[in-house]
Design an enzyme around this catalytic site. Sequence first.
Site, PDB file in Angstrom:
ATOM      1  N   CYS A 301      70.069  51.220  47.392  1.00 52.67           N
ATOM      2  CA  CYS A 301      68.972  51.756  47.981  1.00 52.67           C
ATOM      3  C   CYS A 301      68.710  53.085  47.492  1.00 52.67           C
ATOM      4  CB  CYS A 301      68.740  51.577  49.334  1.00 52.67           C
ATOM      5  SG  CYS A 301      69.868  52.634  50.200  1.00 52.67           S
ATOM      6  N   HIS A 349      69.746  53.591  55.146  1.00 54.97           N
ATOM      7  CA  HIS A 349      68.761  53.049  54.118  1.00 54.97           C
ATOM      8  C   HIS A 349      67.512  53.852  53.727  1.00 54.97           C
ATOM      9  CE1 HIS A 349      67.386  49.395  51.814  1.00 54.97           C
ATOM     10  NE2 HIS A 349      66.185  49.510  52.689  1.00 54.97           N
ATOM     11  N   HIS A 361      62.053  48.554  47.541  1.00 54.58           N
ATOM     12  CA  HIS A 361      63.322  49.045  48.101  1.00 54.58           C
ATOM     13  C   HIS A 361      64.382  48.191  47.459  1.00 54.58           C
ATOM     14  CE1 HIS A 361      64.035  46.825  52.011  1.00 54.58           C
ATOM     15  NE2 HIS A 361      63.204  45.951  51.216  1.00 54.58           N
TER      16      HIS A 361
END
Length: 389
Positions: A301, A349, A361
């Site tokens: 990520c 994240h 993402h």
Amino acid sequence: MASHRKWSPTGTRIAGIRTPALATAALTSVALLSQTANAAPSADSKPSIEEVEKKVDDLYHQAEAATEKYNATREKTAQQRKRVDSLLDDVAQRTEKLNTARDELGSFAAAQYRTGASAPDTATLLLADNPQDYFDQTQLMSRLTSRQKVAVDDYITEQAATTKKRAEASQSLQTLTTTQSALRTSKADVQRKLAEARDLLSKLTAEEKARLAAIEKKKQEAADRKAAELAQQQAAAEKKAQEAAAQQQTTTGTTATTGTTGSSATDSSYTAKADKALAFARAQVGKPYVWGATGPGSYDCSGLTQAAWKAAGVDLPRTTWDQVNVGTTVPLSDIKPGDLVFFYDDISHVGLYVGNGMMIHAPKPGAYVREESIFYGGESIIHSVVRPA
């Protein structure tokens, strides 16, 4: 740089810590699974699909947190390795200069021996553990020529500097060894969490997998509805702002531009950079998530957001924990394309906002870079929104 105040949606707090409904449910499911594991095997001991789904989500979350720890440690390892290499190069160069100085002193000693001068004193100097102590206890310096004195001074200086650099290199090597051990531990932690998640999923029957897919679909539909709501709210706010500006223009007869020129220029500059970052991110859609990866074939990520903004000329740090501190924190209601959306209380994240409540993402192991609602895990897990440039 603006201070970063966490955007906090409605939720409960225990001892100052927000406990989202999803996290609370996950902890509850872990407790249930633990109780089940300790109970005697029975037809009712198997966890429900909902409990498995929550446990798997929690394991993936833990794996992402471990991945960011791995990324941070790997960055630290790379920096320490560069320092060790630099110190070792410096030690090698200083050792060479020390040998040169010693050779020059040796040539003086040989010359003095041939002429019957103070060869024994110079030989003692070359064998001494600490030449400076030797000079403190003798009168040799008074019998040396100015050139010899310079050579001796150089020798003493280089010996002290080389000894110091060798000690620094030794300490840096020890630090590097410790960091490399931590890196292996972080890597093993990621692999253990992912293996546990895969093991849980592998035990599901075809019917259970179908039910799990249905749960995921329902969650996605709810997330898409929340994204649409956010888009509608932003569109309404934009329309209201335009109407207010038009009303002001009608009232005054002039366009109200005083004090907004700089802001408009800033917005235009950010939009141009954000467009480049988004174009890069869209080109990565479909590439696999691989923990620790920074491209070009795969990403995790923070590796994706770092690469996307680098394409726009903005250097972001490697980890989510550092990226969240670069730029300006903005409220969710003011989110713009290009902004970074961070998730979970541990900020493990991140995604790149594209507009209309959606982001690009790298979701998790086994998945691919994709466009998805920022509410994919519920509104409660959104930690903050940061404008990086």
